[in-house]
Design a protein around this motif. Structure first.
Motif, PDB file in Angstrom:
ATOM      1  N   LEU A 160      54.927   9.477 -11.745  1.00  0.00           N
ATOM      2  CA  LEU A 160      55.894  10.711 -11.065  1.00  0.00           C
ATOM      3  C   LEU A 160      56.573  11.380 -12.176  1.00  0.00           C
ATOM      4  CD1 LEU A 160      56.369  12.543  -8.570  1.00  0.00           C
ATOM      5  CD2 LEU A 160      57.967  10.936  -8.052  1.00  0.00           C
ATOM      6  N   GLY A 161      57.262  10.548 -13.005  1.00  0.00           N
ATOM      7  CA  GLY A 161      58.110  11.189 -13.886  1.00  0.00           C
ATOM      8  C   GLY A 161      57.487  12.045 -14.986  1.00  0.00           C
ATOM      9  N   ARG A 162      56.440  11.502 -15.580  1.00  0.00           N
ATOM     10  CA  ARG A 162      55.666  12.308 -16.306  1.00  0.00           C
ATOM     11  C   ARG A 162      54.842  13.585 -15.709  1.00  0.00           C
ATOM     12  NH1 ARG A 162      53.424  10.746 -21.004  1.00  0.00           N
ATOM     13  NH2 ARG A 162      53.476   8.507 -20.735  1.00  0.00           N
ATOM     14  N   ARG A 163      54.438  13.693 -14.554  1.00  0.00           N
ATOM     15  CA  ARG A 163      53.899  14.747 -13.910  1.00  0.00           C
ATOM     16  C   ARG A 163      55.008  15.691 -13.641  1.00  0.00           C
ATOM     17  NH1 ARG A 163      51.347  10.879 -10.425  1.00  0.00           N
ATOM     18  NH2 ARG A 163      52.710  11.721  -8.784  1.00  0.00           N
ATOM     19  N   THR A 164      56.103  15.214 -13.245  1.00  0.00           N
ATOM     20  CA  THR A 164      57.301  16.178 -12.976  1.00  0.00           C
ATOM     21  C   THR A 164      57.794  16.961 -14.262  1.00  0.00           C
ATOM     22  OG1 THR A 164      58.085  14.837 -11.246  1.00  0.00           O
ATOM     23  CG2 THR A 164      59.698  16.278 -11.879  1.00  0.00           C
ATOM     24  N   PHE A 165      57.829  16.201 -15.492  1.00  0.00           N
ATOM     25  CA  PHE A 165      58.249  16.675 -16.629  1.00  0.00           C
ATOM     26  C   PHE A 165      57.073  17.851 -17.154  1.00  0.00           C
ATOM     27  CE2 PHE A 165      58.314  16.566 -21.357  1.00  0.00           C
ATOM     28  CZ  PHE A 165      59.614  17.301 -21.530  1.00  0.00           C
ATOM     29  N   TYR A 166      55.997  17.358 -17.081  1.00  0.00           N
ATOM     30  CA  TYR A 166      54.876  18.485 -17.357  1.00  0.00           C
ATOM     31  C   TYR A 166      54.833  19.841 -16.565  1.00  0.00           C
ATOM     32  CZ  TYR A 166      52.240  15.515 -20.458  1.00  0.00           C
ATOM     33  OH  TYR A 166      51.978  14.666 -21.531  1.00  0.00           O
ATOM     34  N   TRP A 167      55.286  19.479 -14.815  1.00  0.00           N
ATOM     35  CA  TRP A 167      55.613  20.826 -14.346  1.00  0.00           C
ATOM     36  C   TRP A 167      56.724  21.660 -14.897  1.00  0.00           C
ATOM     37  CZ3 TRP A 167      59.945  21.619 -11.500  1.00  0.00           C
ATOM     38  CH2 TRP A 167      59.744  23.015 -10.485  1.00  0.00           C
ATOM     39  N   TYR A 168      57.785  20.852 -14.919  1.00  0.00           N
ATOM     40  CA  TYR A 168      58.895  21.652 -15.487  1.00  0.00           C
ATOM     41  C   TYR A 168      58.494  22.395 -16.768  1.00  0.00           C
ATOM     42  CZ  TYR A 168      63.792  22.202 -17.521  1.00  0.00           C
ATOM     43  OH  TYR A 168      64.740  22.538 -18.077  1.00  0.00           O
TER      44      TYR A 168
END
Length: 329
Positions: free
Chosen positions: A142-150
């Motif tokens: 989740l953290g990695r996906r959130t950062f890519y979205w950011y």
């Protein structure tokens, strides 16, 4: 009876200069065999080539192995950094030291050697080519996906989840990357921000490139990237400050109205405690963001070197064609 004429077909070497920057993990074994195979491939494909090995705190036995190879194989350079830097900074040292028409970044543990000629061919069409792992199997957390979205939403940087450090740069792209004056070396972000089109090259990696990192390491790196490539976190905190100011103004008007229209008003401990806790939370959020930017400003103001080269060793024959020059104004 007509005899068939026998011909020995030889592959014609391309008249270009290819530099391959080898970013080696500290625990990688088999570097000598890898360099031998890579030298054979490049020597049979291009008129001129060079292999740049980055010693980013490699083990002594690995360094000795490379030094021994310098006496045997041509066109190999070993750049020894003074201490261990991040992987991006180590690759940046190789980029800035490369003199080829095309510069390829590769990791022996992940990227197959036979993919190098293919990505060079793509590099002839586009100034920047980024490798994408087709056999990327691990699901991003989740953290990695959130950062890519950011990154996509606020930094304007769209990095595919399966993107690797297998990157090819043209000479003018190398010049653009090398003259950005950035002390943070997040190469995969940087190549997408200099303005040149970044094409994708899909290939099969040896192992899945996604590494499991500690939460602390991932959070610190995410903060560093966000603070380095955008002022959006500071702007976001500014909007939070504006919202908090408006809420405080409304609350002040509420207090005035209560004191005017209601008698015997008792001070509310819960309301006051809630107000103080929210304000202190916002205050410390401001301090965190400001501290990051003040740190960046201090680092840029000191103008420290991004890295320090302790030593540089080369093969006896450093360039295949000694008459060829590749100078960039």
């Amino acid at each position: 009876m007509v005899k068939k004429k026998q011909t020995n077909k030889t592959v014609k070497k391309q008249d270009i200069f290819v530099s391959v920057v080898v970013g080696v993990d500290r625990n990688y074994t088999g570097l000598g065999e890898y360099l031998t195979d890579l030298s054979k491939l490049l020597g049979g494909s291009y008129e001129n080539y060079e292999i740049i090995v980055i010693d980013n705190e490699l083990k002594p036995e690995v360094v000795k192995e490379v030094i021994d190879i310098l006496k045997v194989l041509p066109c190999i350079r070993l750049i020894r950094l003074s201490r261990e830097y991040s992987y991006d900074i180590a690759l940046m040292a190789g980029i800035q030291g490369a003199i080829g028409d095309y510069v390829v970044l590769t990791n022996p543990a992940i990227d197959p050697i036979d993919a190098i000629p293919s990505i060079v061919e793509e590099n002839k069409k586009y100034d920047i080519v980024n490798g994408i792992a087709t056999n990327h199997t691990k699901k991003d957390d989740l953290g990695r996906r959130t950062f890519y979205w950011y990154n996509r939403r606020y930094l304007g940087v769209d990095i595919p989840a399966a993107a690797t450090y297998f990157i090819a740069l043209s000479r003018r792209a190398v010049k653009a990357v090398s003259t950005t004056n950035r002390h943070d070396g997040h190469i995969r972000h940087l190549i997408r921000q200099i303005g040149y089109k970044c094409a994708e090259y899909r290939y099969e990696v040896k192992v899945d490139p996604v590494k499991t990192r500690k939460l602390r390491t991932g959070v610190l790196e995410a903060i560093d990237i966000a603070a380095s490539h955008s002022t959006q976190p500071l702007r976001a905190m500014s909007w939070v400050g504006v919202g908090a100011s408006v809420i405080n103004l409304i609350y002040a008007l509420y207090v005035v109205c209560v004191s005017v229209f209601k008698r015997d008003v008792a001070a509310g401990w819960t309301t006051m405690s809630l107000q103080l806790s929210v304000m202190f939370f916002l205050l410390f959020m401001f301090l965190v963001v400001l501290a990051e930017y003040v740190g960046k400003i201090l680092k840029e103001a000191r103008d420290d070197a991004s890295y320090i080269v302790m030593d540089e060793l080369s093969s006896t024959v450093s360039i295949a064609d000694t008459e060829r020059k590749n100078l960039s104004e």
